[in-house]
Scaffold this active site. Structure first.
Site, PDB file in Angstrom:
ATOM      1  CE  LYS A  57      -7.222  -0.191   2.141  1.00  0.00           C
ATOM      2  NZ  LYS A  57      -7.641  -0.679   3.471  1.00  0.00           N
TER       3      LYS A  57
ATOM      4  CG  HIS B 205      -4.313  -1.278  -0.814  1.00  0.00           C
ATOM      5  ND1 HIS B 205      -4.782   0.018  -0.849  1.00  0.00           N
ATOM      6  CD2 HIS B 205      -3.972  -1.514   0.478  1.00  0.00           C
ATOM      7  CE1 HIS B 205      -4.702   0.543   0.364  1.00  0.00           C
ATOM      8  NE2 HIS B 205      -4.217  -0.371   1.185  1.00  0.00           N
TER       9      HIS B 205
ATOM     10  CB  SER C 224      -0.943   0.003   1.200  1.00  0.00           C
ATOM     11  OG  SER C 224      -0.225  -0.043   2.415  1.00  0.00           O
TER      12      SER C 224
END
Length: 393
Positions: A242, A211, A183
């Protein structure tokens, strides 16, 4: 009794401030989206949220959450195995399994909890965990909770990974743990090579794909899909916080027997309340939107390509890659903070990342692109970076 500790804490906080490492929390007064309002009353473009697909404020996602409140209530007031499992929880677990190509899935209140409850449940003192040195803090903490022997290999270094696998040859089970995307750098783990080594040395593979899930790979199913190794990865953990709506929640998607044991013994699952119905239903809608069209993924990719290319042309040091995480390297922590503050004055919301989040001397502005950004938004950000650099030089 707290007096002496207060003095120590105050001194430590002062040292953090003096080093330029103090992390202030800016207050947002609007929903999370491309253009946000902050406590000063200004509207700024947000380039630091993990809102990859722009679903945090998508009207269909919000509508699904509202409908779930009316139908399923606000919360369960229970853990799953007592009276905290609704049909929508099973529906979301099934939808995630179908999307990710795994045999089963178990929901957690966060991916931090998913990683925290994984390793100690599956592995004991006779086993070994071989972990990438830049893995997320939740993996590090989860590994610490396990009694398994710990090995660490250099970031994405397959020769070092092989050496660690050899060193762990006497273990009953060996598990390789890696982020799918790191990340702070936007670098992607070479899962095809990792799976090759795992098969050669009879090891399991675990990937935290927080991610990547939702937008990486031809179908958006993450790094196992990108490398064509869905059937070779044993465990995938990830977040709903996310790309998949941006609220909260996490999961372990894995071999059926692994998930079954987690339901019986994983402490964060057994002792935490069920995922809120509104979050569960909204996450289901997010998966539906992702599966119905590639338009959001395509827009995200175009924005990322534009930003990376033009920032590089403008002379900024952007770490290489094609992930929406686009770190603009500054080096000095205080300088990164000053640049972030100046960019906020210019209407661009970004944050300077410094130690201990990244190594000493590697401070950066981690720009995160979103499908919610227009082309004009991206170009405005690039122009602001150039103006801020000139103003601070």
């Amino acid at each position: 009794m707290f007096g002496r500790m207060r003095d120590d804490l105050t001194a430590t906080i002062g040292e953090i401030r003096d080093a330029g490492l103090y992390k202030s929390e800016r207050v947002i007064t609007s929903p999370q989206q491309a253009l946000i309002s902050v406590a000063t009353g200004n509207e700024v473009l947000n380039f630091c949220a993990n809102n990859y697909l722009g679903l945090s404020d998508h009207p269909e996602v919000v509508a699904a959450a509202k409908e779930a409140l009316d139908r399923w209530g606000f919360g369960l007031s229970s853990v799953r195995f007592i009276c905290g499992t609704q049909q929508i929880h099973k529906d979301l677990e099934g939808a995630l399994s179908n999307f990710l190509g795994t045999e089963d899935t178990i929901l957690y209140s966060s991916c931090f909890d998913a990683n925290g409850g994984l390793f100690e449940t599956l592995l004991g003192a006779e086993d070994a965990i071989i972990s990438d040195e830049l893995n997320h803090a939740s993996i590090i903490d989860g590994v610490r909770l396990s009694k398994a022997k710990r090995y660490r290999y250099k970031n994405r270094d397959m020769a070092d990974l092989e050496a660690q696998l050899k060193d762990a040859a006497d273990a009953r089970y060996r598990l390789i743990a890696t982020d799918g995307v790191f990340s702070m750098d936007g670098y992607v783990a070479p899962l095809d090579e990792i799976c090759d080594l795992a098969e050669r040395y009879d090891a399991l593979v675990m990937v935290d794909d927080s991610h990547a899930v939702g937008f990486v790979g031809p179908d958006g199913a993450g790094t196992p899909s990108l490398f064509g190794v869905k059937d070779r990865v044993d465990i995938v953990t990830g977040t709903l916080g996310k790309a998949l709506g941006g609220a909260s929640g996490g999961y372990v998607a894995a071999r059926r027997e692994i998930v079954e044991l987690l339901r019986q013994r994983s402490r964060p699952y057994l002792f935490s309340n069920s995922l809120a119905p509104s979050v569960t239903a909204a996450s289901l809608k997010a998966l539906e939107l992702i599966g119905s069209s590639s338009a959001l993924r395509d827009k995200l990719a175009a924005n990322t390509k534009l930003f990376r290319a033009k920032m590089t042309e403008a002379g900024f040091d952007v770490l290489p890659g094609d992930h929406p995480i686009s770190p603009v390297m500054i080096g000095d922590a205080a300088a990164a903070g000053r640049l972030a503050d100046k960019l906020l004055d210019l209407g661009i919301y970004v944050i300077g990342f410094s130690y201990p989040v990244v190594p000493q001397g590697k401070a950066r502005i981690r720009v995160q692109l979103s499908a919610a950004h227009s082309t004009e938004d991206v170009e405005r950000a690039i122009a602001a970076f150039t103006e801020a650099r000139t103003a601070l030089s």
